[in-house]
Motif scaffolding. Structure first.
Motif: not given
Length: 317
Positions: A35-50, A81-94
């Motif tokens: 410790x210390x460190x950072x934490x991120x929470x990702x939630x899947x979204x139907x809308x592509x992109x980050x 890189x992995x060819x998954x630009x169709x994936x959508x995620x919402x991120x909350x960074x702590x």
């Protein structure tokens, strides 16, 4: 290679802070702490992109645009890189450590982000192959895709960056009883400024001394030989230049050594300082003494004591 849709709808990942350079190993050594460190929470979204939907603990200083955020750009480059630009995620960074602290704050965010998205997609890539994407976060943060923070944060333990072309990273075993003290004085040193003041040329004499300390530190860690570790935790090239950016640096260093530390130097580009000790009690005592040195001139600080973190990032509840 077969890729899948997100296997989980939401995931939280903690990535640890790191000590880079480790005295004599400028841009080639680094290790992770608990410790210390950072934490991120990702939630899947139907809308592509980050999308960075929120950042907690940055006092509004970090960009919310994914392409301008170290975690966001790491996730984006990974998905491309992995060819998954169709994936959508919402991120909350702590953000759970100070910005500009010399503790690898930008690296921890990038590592947390790319590790989390890889877990969310069912681990299509092994952890070690995530390193180039985390390094893109460092390129965004300080203009250079260096690995001495992101590699230990991602892989855990003590890491040597032998080469960048090609990228060659080696993980070194460390003694189980080795403890790190981190002290972050409440001042800020900009990484770009800390690099700007460095000299472009180094004398042959100092180069030879530094090479001996680099070799000695690795040998000391692997044997293990605490006396050799102590003798090798000496930086004759970078520390003398950057120490001027940290008020009471010499006093804090002497306090650490006088209280039993094996060695003490600047963590990354500063202003945080680290010390290594042979046990937890000594490490706690070292931290208190270093904090008192800063407090003597009115500078408050935070102290952290932990073993070397050999796990790296982890999924949290």
């Amino acid at each position: 290679m077969r890729f899948h849709c997100p296997t989980v709808k939401s995931i939280s990942v903690f990535a640890p802070a790191t000590v880079a350079n480790v005295a004599c190993g400028f841009d080639i050594f680094g290790f992770a702490v608990a410790n210390p460190g950072d934490q991120i929470t990702l939630t899947a979204s139907d809308q592509p992109g980050v999308r960075i939907t929120d950042i907690i603990g940055d006092e509004g200083r970090l960009p919310r645009e994914a392409e301008r955020n170290t975690a966001g750009i790491a996730i984006q480059t990974y998905l491309q890189h992995i060819g998954r630009t169709d994936v959508g995620v919402d991120a909350v960074l702590h953000k759970q450590m100070p910005l500009g602290s010399g503790l690898g704050s930008s690296a921890a965010s990038a590592v947390a982000g790319v590790f989390a998205i890889n877990e969310m997609l069912g681990r299509p890539l092994p952890t070690v192959e995530l390193l180039p994407f985390a390094m893109e976060g460092e390129r965004l943060a300080c203009g250079s895709a260096h690995a001495d923070n992101v590699a230990p944060s991602l892989l855990g333990g003590f890491v040597v960056v032998r080469s960048y072309s090609p990228l060659d990273v080696i993980r070194i075993e460390t003694p189980a009883a080795l403890y790190c003290t981190l002290v972050h004085p409440d001042i800020e040193v900009n990484t770009k400024d800390a690099r700007f003041i460095l000299k472009n040329e180094v004398s042959l004499k100092n180069t030879i001394i530094q090479m001996g300390n680099v070799a000695g530190l690795i040998a000391g860690l692997m044997k293990p030989d605490y006396g050799l570790i102590s003798r090798s935790l000496v930086d004759v090239i970078i520390e003398p230049v950057r120490a001027i950016l940290i008020p009471e640096f010499n006093e804090a260093k002497h306090a650490a050594l006088d209280n039993g530390a094996l060695g003490c130097s600047i963590s990354g580009s500063g202003p945080s300082m680290f010390a290594l000790s042979r046990d937890a009690d000594t490490a706690q005592q070292v931290g208190a003494a270093m904090q008192q040195a800063f407090l003597s001139v009115g500078i408050t600080s935070e102290a952290y004591v932990s073993e070397i973190n050999k796990q790296g990032p982890r999924v949290v509840d």
